[in-house]
Design an enzyme around this catalytic site. Structure first.
Site, PDB file in Angstrom:
ATOM      1  CG  ASP A  79      -2.207   0.777   1.031  1.00  0.00           C
ATOM      2  OD1 ASP A  79      -2.295   1.566   0.070  1.00  0.00           O
ATOM      3  OD2 ASP A  79      -3.134   0.602   1.848  1.00  0.00           O
ATOM      4  CG  ASP A 156      -5.562  -5.479   1.667  1.00  0.00           C
ATOM      5  OD1 ASP A 156      -6.242  -6.340   2.241  1.00  0.00           O
ATOM      6  OD2 ASP A 156      -4.660  -4.834   2.231  1.00  0.00           O
ATOM      7  NE  ARG A 213      -2.089 -12.299   5.376  1.00  0.00           N
ATOM      8  CZ  ARG A 213      -2.210 -11.023   5.777  1.00  0.00           C
ATOM      9  NH1 ARG A 213      -1.730 -10.053   5.046  1.00  0.00           N
ATOM     10  NH2 ARG A 213      -2.792 -10.732   6.924  1.00  0.00           N
ATOM     11  CG  ASP A 217      -2.146  -7.145   8.189  1.00  0.00           C
ATOM     12  OD1 ASP A 217      -2.688  -7.920   7.376  1.00  0.00           O
ATOM     13  OD2 ASP A 217      -2.106  -5.915   8.035  1.00  0.00           O
TER      14      ASP A 217
END
Ligand SMILES: *[C@@H]1O[C@H](CO)[C@@H](O)[C@H](O)[C@H]1NC(C)=O
Ligand SMILES: *[C@@H]1O[C@H](CO)[C@@H](O)[C@H](O)[C@H]1NC(C)=O
Length: 433
Positions: A79, A156, A213, A217
């Site tokens: 990002d 994402d 994912r 995180d």
């Protein structure tokens, strides 16, 4: 034995997965996020801000320091690379100060080094850090990425309803496919559904994404690392079967080389990520990394376990939790294509007390046989384990011992003459009945 082999083969071939020719083994590379976050002030932090500078410098080091040779081929920006507003033509625009020559120039530089280029966007209205997302502009943004010649896209899932992802991620993947450019597709789809208790459709995810994912995180700490390991162990019955060549579970980036892990703890992550068939995405400053950490990242034998061509995700096969969480011990086991096994003996003890124990074949989930045992971190000499013995292990506090168990029959085969090898094959075939 023959019957079992056939069943296994049928099981593998019936697994549906994305077939875009990419990620036959878990992707390896480098990504900005964990280490460099959303640092955008290049005046204050010239060496750390997300910029052309950082990417070019990292590309240089990936090549000159041997990371590319070891398999780390994707260089990715996460990002915070965008201008806050789209251009007059509606296109996404890289930050003009930090990427003064545009993204195609960055891509050209990366490709000139023999590396591949990874980019980041978000399926929602905004990226997680508040930059423009792709929603409503999917085709245009994909065209922009194709114009820049990207090779990898992490999409994402901030600022979008997780319920909409079951349709959205496959639709976006179809548009990527239609461009004809091979772009590795990293989805954050289940990572936004798991915490909401929406059951992710992993069959569909594996059919449309090269990696995904699943969970939180990762942050730069032992507690974050172990909480992710524990989650993957606790949920392995649901997750592991969906991994295979072309499609992988992703427990997130490697912390190795940063601030939060000791050398022993960094070794734990590398070992467990190898067993999990996890993508190996470094996120560290390759220009200042300490040699002990670099050695872990470049360990060829461990990378070979991670990249095993059979692509079978390993399992946490044994664990013991003592009083409190302090005495947690576990064994992680991955079956490899050549009938050998990689076993990581992990101690999560962070009370400073080392651990020593003997393990039975049953506890290790290891088929009974004679083995040659190799320490993949090379602290110990090669050992022999007979089929009637227990295996003794000593582990440092919050550390790991990582071994490859090679069946004695295999070792003899590879050491003997060609004729003897043929004999062994004939015997092996006869023995199957
Ligand atoms: C995205 O933004 C548009 C326009 O502001 C809005 O109508 C829409 O509800 C937003 N979608 C999501 C998922 O937030
Ligand atoms: C598109 O999908 C087809 C069918 O799965 C596949 O054979 C092809 O390789 C894909 N092409 C690209 C560029 O991803």
């Amino acid at each position: 034995m023959l019957l079992v082999t056939c069943l296994v083969l049928v099981g593998v071939s019936s697994t549906l997965g994305l077939d875009n020719g990419l990620a036959k083994t878990p992707p390896m590379g480098w990504l900005t996020w964990e280490r460099f976050r959303c640092i955008t002030d290049c005046k204050k932090y010239p060496d750390e801000c997300i910029s052309e500078n950082l990417i070019k410098r990292t590309a240089d080091f990936m090549v000159s320091e041997g990371y590319l040779d070891a398999g780390y081929e994707y260089l990715g920006i996460d990002d915070c690379w965008l201008e806050k507003k789209r251009g007059p033509d509606g296109r996404i625009v890289p930050d003009k100060e930090r990427f003064p020559n545009g993204m195609k120039a960055v891509a050209d530089y990366i490709h000139s080094k023999g590396l591949k280029f990874g980019m980041y966007e978000d399926y929602g209205n905004l990226t997680c850090a508040g930059y423009p997302g792709v929603l409503g502009n999917e085709r245009l943004d994909i065209q922009t990425f194709v114009d820049w010649e990207i090779d990898y896209l992490k999409l994402d899932g901030c600022y979008i309803d997780p319920m909409a992802m079951d349709e959205g991620y496959p639709a976006f993947g179809k548009m990527l496919n239609e461009t004809g450019r091979q772009i590795l597709y990293s989805c954050s789809w289940p990572a936004y559904q798991e915490p909401e208790n929406i059951h992710p459709n992993y069959e569909s995810i594996a059919e449309h994404c090269n990696l995904w994912r699943n969970w939180d995180d990762i942050e730069d700490s032992w507690s974050s690392l172990t909480s992710i390991m524990n989650w993957f162990g606790d949920n392995q019955d649901r997750l592991a079967k969906h991994a295979g060549p072309g499609h992988w579970n992703d427990p997130d980036m490697l912390l190795i080389g940063n601030f939060g892990l000791t050398i022993d703890q960094a070794r734990v992550q590398m070992a467990v990520w190898a067993v999990l068939a996890a993508p190996l995405l470094m996120s560290t400053d390759l220009t200042t990394i300490r040699p002990e950490f670099k050695e872990i990242l470049l360990n060829k034998d461990i990378i070979a376990v991670n990249q095993d061509p059979m692509g079978k995700q390993g399992l946490r096969v044994w664990k013991k939790t003592g009083r409190g969480s302090r005495a947690r011990l576990e064994i992680w086991n991955r079956e490899l294509h050549d009938d050998s096994f990689a076993l990581a003996f992990v101690s999560q003890r962070d009370d400073g007390i080392p651990y020593a124990a003997e393990f039975s074949f049953e506890e290790m989930s290891l088929p009974q046989a004679d083995y040659e045992v190799y320490d993949l971190y090379k602290d110990e000499k090669q050992r022999y384990l007979k089929s009637n013995e227990d295996f003794g292990v000593r582990i440092n506090p919050s550390g790991v011992k990582f071994y490859k168990f090679v069946p004695k029959s295999k070792v003899e085969k590879s050491h003997s003459s060609r004729v003897a090898t043929i004999d062994a094959v004939v015997n092996a075939v006869l023995n199957k009945d």
